[in-house]
Design an enzyme around this catalytic site. Structure first.
Site, PDB file in Angstrom:
ATOM      1  N   PRO A 160      -8.731  14.784  -6.393  1.00 17.44           N
ATOM      2  CA  PRO A 160      -8.583  15.798  -7.445  1.00 17.44           C
ATOM      3  C   PRO A 160      -8.008  15.243  -8.745  1.00 17.44           C
ATOM      4  O   PRO A 160      -8.326  15.756  -9.829  1.00 17.44           O
ATOM      5  CB  PRO A 160      -7.627  16.823  -6.817  1.00 17.44           C
ATOM      6  CG  PRO A 160      -7.816  16.655  -5.345  1.00 17.44           C
ATOM      7  CD  PRO A 160      -8.103  15.186  -5.124  1.00 17.44           C
TER       8      PRO A 160
ATOM      9  N   GLU B 262     -20.250  14.965 -14.616  1.00 18.00           N
ATOM     10  CA  GLU B 262     -21.125  15.456 -15.683  1.00 18.00           C
ATOM     11  C   GLU B 262     -21.102  16.977 -15.775  1.00 18.00           C
ATOM     12  O   GLU B 262     -21.294  17.550 -16.846  1.00 18.00           O
ATOM     13  CB  GLU B 262     -22.538  14.920 -15.466  1.00 18.00           C
ATOM     14  CG  GLU B 262     -22.574  13.399 -15.602  1.00 18.00           C
ATOM     15  CD  GLU B 262     -23.972  12.806 -15.527  1.00 18.00           C
ATOM     16  OE1 GLU B 262     -24.903  13.496 -15.074  1.00 18.00           O
ATOM     17  OE2 GLU B 262     -24.122  11.638 -15.929  1.00 18.00           O
TER      18      GLU B 262
END
Ligand code: MOS
Length: 728
Positions: free
Chosen positions: A615, A688
């Site tokens: 994370p 992305e």
């Protein structure tokens, strides 16, 4: 190992190491400046230096080159041009034209590399190369060639768009444009090349080591086995380093010419025109809706351009999958443009596509009198709208929006634009959907266990600033039951097994799945060595345990290293599942009511992208992507000289990207999700996704602040200043 979805429970699910916010294991090297980037590798003795000469015309021929003065300059060892370079063959990508001449395809196409004893001597001599150009006629204006554009593939037609659109009680018909954009990564394209006999090693900055190795070999006409590419650290890629570029080829040619290793760093002012860029798009979107807000007709048509043989920016990509609607038309048109090469940049396709589609959705929601999130929820779909038998493996698009709305204070948004003032500032909130497909790529790795219990991972995977070192280390640690500091990760060398490489946000899930496959084999080899035959062997806290009997892992390798290698493959997985990643972006923007200055104040991204392997690294990636979104929305634009065919603002003084002072409070939330159809890692791409949709969320916030709609990016003040509401 062939992945058979859905993945069952496996050692990754323990989440002792994987899934934890983990500092990058390469962080200390990066922050102390000791991670060797391509140009800094101290691997060769006595290197010479190459300086690239770029074409001064956009299209035409070299009539003649006079090298006499340059050759006589101090320190010059050789000058390589197309005349003396030998035959260059096209690789899988446009590699043969990386050295131009006599035909010139585009401005700043390399026409020579000057090799000298020092960088300064090479640079000085490069100014003495006299090139006589015969300028040709080129097409440099997308708008002018738009009508000559051809479909690169068939159009998508579902139902009857024309009839449904004509019959729709609420219609939107709008055209949006996105400009050419330049890469601006910190590390330039740079390489060191060294020959030993007919064997070539190139230390370079490249995202896809195996593609690069193959293309260097093909271009030079030598066997692939004779080429080694090494790219252990990459100071930013963003799609601009997916392919071999001029630095690598010219370093190899220069090194051959002088019989010494040669270093070439592409000069920063060559980046915009010599390397690939994101091409401009014109996007025509039509939406037809019932009064209930349901989309009955959706059309997205795109025009863009590239050099002959090139491809389109796939800006219609998301429109195939994002919203329901029975009547659909999706079309691309590609024109020949003689501008520099277009190619992948920062989430090609969806990033510029959502910049248009998600403004259109905002406009339609307003026409319908619906909240933008409600409008999207009405048109959500759990199946591919073009092929309803294909379900999304996971799709939490609306959950991302609802989570984001609650965290961001979306209920405070005034749906009527231009209403909220803070002194001279007009303030608005905007949101947009985020969407990017998930791709799985075959990926191999080798793992070694030594007598100290240290696990070493070797794969040609790259880390382009994304955290590959760390998540591959986490994967091996989890699989072998050791802490992360007992794992060594070696990347970016073509002598290692071939990985997925870094691109298209496929690297994290694919490359870690390759390490998983190799570790499964290593576990088997270890169990066998220790004489455990039971299938229930656990690898826990540095021990191997079977039948309640723990044995130290290191013991398996006490007579010598154990090595295992495997590749993860996916077969027809992509046919069986529609795998995509989803998110929502929220933005608060303030616009100066007098000057039109735009400040982004707050940004939030909520992402649903399968298991998040690290994370901390994922958050960093998404924050970086959101920052790129600010650039795309508000600043970045290559100015095209339509007479001579080049990008005018080709340096960082003239090409604006966001700096720290432009970036406000950013928050990233990952929904808790695992996707067992993607790989044993149950992860997807996320980097992305963090960019896709940001531009539209900013544009929508600016609209909500001002009431002025700008459909041409970047949203700069000259496009709306004369339409701002009067400030008392
Ligand atoms: Mo990415 S733009 O596919 O490297």
């Amino acid at each position: 190992m062939k992945f058979d979805a859905p993945a069952g429970t496996n050692p990754i699910d323990q989440l002792k190491v994987v899934g934890r916010p983990t500092d990058r294991i390469d962080g200390p090297l990066k922050t102390t400046g000791t991670a060797p980037y391509a140009y800094e590798q101290r691997v060769v003795a006595n290197p010479a230096y190459g300086y690239v000469v770029g074409s001064a015309i956009g299209k035409g021929r070299i009539a003649g080159i006079d090298l006499s003065e340059a050759r006589a300059a101090p320190g010059v060892l050789a000058i390589v041009t197309a005349e003396n370079a030998g035959k260059l063959t096209k690789g899988d990508f446009n590699t043969a034209t990386l050295l131009g001449g006599p035909e010139i395809e585009h401005y700043h196409q390399a026409v020579a590399v000057v090799v000298a004893e020092t960088f300064e001597q090479a640079r000085a001599a490069a100014q003495l190369v006299r090139v006589d150009y015969a300028r040709g006629k080129g097409n440099f204006d997308l708008v002018a060639v738009r009508d000559s554009a051809k479909p690169p593939k068939g159009d998508t037609k579902v139902g009857d768009f024309d009839a449904a659109f004509a019959a729709a009680p609420v219609q939107l018909d709008a055209t949006y444009t996105t400009p050419d954009q330049s890469h601006a990564m910190m590390e330039p394209h740079a390489s060191i090349a060294a020959w030993e006999g007919d064997k070539l090693t190139v230390w370079t900055s490249n995202q896809m080591v195996n593609w690069g190795r193959g293309d260097v070999a093909k271009t030079l006409g030598i066997p692939k086995e004779n080429v080694r590419l090494v790219s252990p650290f990459v100071g930013g890629g963003f799609g601009g380093k997916l392919f071999v570029r001029a630095d690598a080829l010219l370093a190899a040619l220069g090194a051959k010419a002088v019989g010494r290793p040669v270093k070439v760093a592409l000069q920063r002012p060559l980046m915009a025109n010599n390397t690939t860029h994101r091409p401009a798009t014109i996007q025509h979107i039509r939406l037809g809706c019932g009064r209930d807000g349901k989309i009955s007709a959706i059309a997205h048509e795109e025009w863009c351009g590239d050099l002959p043989g090139g491809g389109p920016e796939n800006s219609v990509a998301q429109t195939h999958l994002l919203y329901a609607g029975p009547n659909r038309l999706i079309a691309q048109r590609l024109a020949v443009l003689d501008l520099p090469e277009a190619n992948a940049m920062r989430a090609p396709g969806e990033a510029p596509g959502l910049m248009a589609l998600e403004i259109a959705m905002d406009e339609m929601a307003e026409k319908l009198g619906l909240d933008p999130i409600e409008f999207r929820a009405i048109n959500d779909t759990q199946v591919d709208p073009e092929k309803p038998e294909r379900r999304f493996s996971q799709r939490q698009l609306i959950e991302c929006m609802r989570t984001g709305a609650a965290r961001f204070g979306w209920d405070k948004r005034n749906p009527k634009p231009g209403q909220v003032r803070e002194g001279r500032w007009l303030v608005g909130l905007g949101m947009a959907a985020a969407f990017r497909n998930n791709i799985n790529m075959k990926s191999a790795a080798r793992v070694r266990l030594d007598g100290r219990g240290v696990v070493t991972v070797e794969t040609d995977m790259t880390d382009i600033g994304t955290g590959s070192y760390t998540i591959l280390g986490q994967t091996a640690a989890e699989m072998m039951g050791v802490p992360l500091d007992r794992v060594v990760v070696k990347l970016g060398d073509s002598s290692f097994p071939v990985s997925a490489g870094s691109g298209g946000q496929w690297g994290g899930n694919s490359a870690s799945a390759g390490v998983y496959a190799a570790c499964v084999k290593l576990r088997e080899a270890v169990a066998q060595k220790l004489g455990f035959n039971s299938p229930d062997v656990a690898f826990v806290d540095g021990n191997v345990i079977a039948g309640g009997r723990p044995v130290p892992l290191a013991q398996a390798a006490r007579d010598g290293e154990i090595v295992a290698e495997d590749v993860m493959e996916y077969g027809d997985l992509a046919k069986r599942y529609q795998q995509s990643t989803f998110g929502a972006h929220f933005v608060e923007a303030a616009v100066d009511g007098y000057t039109g200055e735009i400040r982004v104040r707050r940004m939030l991204a909520v992402c649903a992208a399968g298991r998040i392997l690290n994370p901390k690294a994922a958050r960093s990636q998404v924050i970086g992507a959101m920052t790129m979104g600010v650039g795309a929305a508000l600043m970045e634009e290559l100015a095209v000289d339509k007479r001579f065919g080049f990008f005018v603002n080709h340096d960082l003084a003239g090409y604006e990207v966001p700096v720290h002072a432009d970036i406000p409070h950013q928050e990233v939330v990952f929904l808790d999700e695992t996707d067992p159809t993607t790989s044993p890692m149950k992860a997807k791409g996320v980097g992305e996704l963090g960019l896709c949709g940001v531009g539209a969320a900013i544009a929508n916030a600016v609209y909500n602040a001002t009431g002025v709609r700008v459909r041409d990016y970047p949203v700069t003040l000259d496009k709306f200043l004369d339409r701002l509401p009067a400030i008392a």
